[in-house]
Design a protein around this motif. Sequence first.
Motif, short mmCIF file in Angstrom:
data_model
loop_
_atom_site.label_atom_id
_atom_site.label_comp_id
_atom_site.label_asym_id
_atom_site.label_seq_id
_atom_site.Cartn_x
_atom_site.Cartn_y
_atom_site.Cartn_z
N PHE A 5 0.81 -1.21 0.00
CA PHE A 5 0.00 0.00 0.00
C PHE A 5 0.85 1.27 0.00
N ASP A 6 2.16 1.11 -0.04
CA ASP A 6 3.08 2.25 -0.17
C ASP A 6 3.36 2.40 -1.66
N TRP A 7 2.37 2.91 -2.40
CA TRP A 7 2.41 2.91 -3.86
C TRP A 7 3.55 3.75 -4.44
N ASN A 8 3.90 4.82 -3.77
CA ASN A 8 4.96 5.68 -4.32
C ASN A 8 6.31 5.46 -3.64
N SER A 9 6.43 4.37 -2.86
CA SER A 9 7.67 4.00 -2.18
C SER A 9 8.23 5.15 -1.33
N SER A 10 7.34 5.85 -0.64
CA SER A 10 7.75 6.98 0.19
C SER A 10 8.07 6.56 1.63
N GLY A 11 7.77 5.30 1.95
CA GLY A 11 7.97 4.85 3.32
C GLY A 11 6.79 5.19 4.20
N ARG A 12 5.68 5.59 3.57
CA ARG A 12 4.46 5.95 4.30
C ARG A 12 3.25 5.40 3.56
N ILE A 13 2.22 5.06 4.32
CA ILE A 13 0.93 4.72 3.71
C ILE A 13 -0.10 5.70 4.23
N SER A 14 -1.12 5.93 3.44
CA SER A 14 -2.16 6.88 3.84
C SER A 14 -3.05 6.25 4.91
N HIS A 15 -3.71 7.10 5.66
CA HIS A 15 -4.66 6.61 6.65
C HIS A 15 -5.76 5.80 5.96
N GLY A 16 -6.11 6.21 4.75
CA GLY A 16 -7.15 5.51 4.00
C GLY A 16 -6.76 4.08 3.63
N SER A 17 -5.48 3.80 3.58
CA SER A 17 -5.00 2.45 3.23
C SER A 17 -4.75 1.59 4.46
N LEU A 18 -4.85 2.17 5.64
CA LEU A 18 -4.51 1.44 6.86
C LEU A 18 -5.33 0.17 7.03
N GLN A 19 -6.64 0.26 6.88
CA GLN A 19 -7.49 -0.91 7.09
C GLN A 19 -7.14 -2.04 6.13
N SER A 20 -6.93 -1.71 4.87
CA SER A 20 -6.58 -2.74 3.89
C SER A 20 -5.23 -3.36 4.19
N ALA A 21 -4.27 -2.55 4.61
CA ALA A 21 -2.94 -3.08 4.95
C ALA A 21 -3.03 -3.98 6.18
#
Length: 192
Positions: free
Chosen positions: A35-51
């Motif tokens: 879920f870190d689509w841009n390889s920034s080392g961060r995922i969005s809060h919106g992706s947290l549940q899926s991750a």
Amino acid sequence: MKALILDLHKNLREILGDKLDPEEYKAYRDSFEAFDWNSSGRISHGSLQSAMRRAGQNPTDIEVLDIINKIDNDTGGLDFQEFCQIMQEMNKDDDQETRYKETFRVFSKDEEGCITAEEIMFVLKHLPGQIKTTEIEEMIKTVDKNRDGKINYSEFRVMLGAIPLVIPGNPLKPAVREVERLEGEDAQWKDE
């Protein structure tokens, strides 16, 4: 390169503690990176549940909102360390639930999956600490919400100090309807 990897592993152990085994780490890393689509080392809060679901948890929308509210630092996302901390906390909660279930199974001997008040009283009377019969009766009376003389799993969890589970066929609905009916009658009396 090998020294860099060992150094990274050492640093991760210092950050996360020794509780995270390599399999968990790999599962968390794979889930996070998916879920870190841009390889920034961060995922969005919106992706947290899926991750979290990909890593083996199944949080509700409310649980995810609570987590986000606790960790929110106005960045709109979280890093891998925060993700690991969240996952470890969720696993700790699962461990507590497992202990509740195992303890309940020790007591529950009937076919209905309930513990009779007499069984609870027998066990509590024989524990060290001299619990008085009146104290046990009061505790059972407080916990046995449906007043059937038996303690179901949800009631047992509450007795052990857990947050109540939502019970299907909410026993409060008839009471709420009755209060609403009585309030409606009161309003009619005031109008007359």
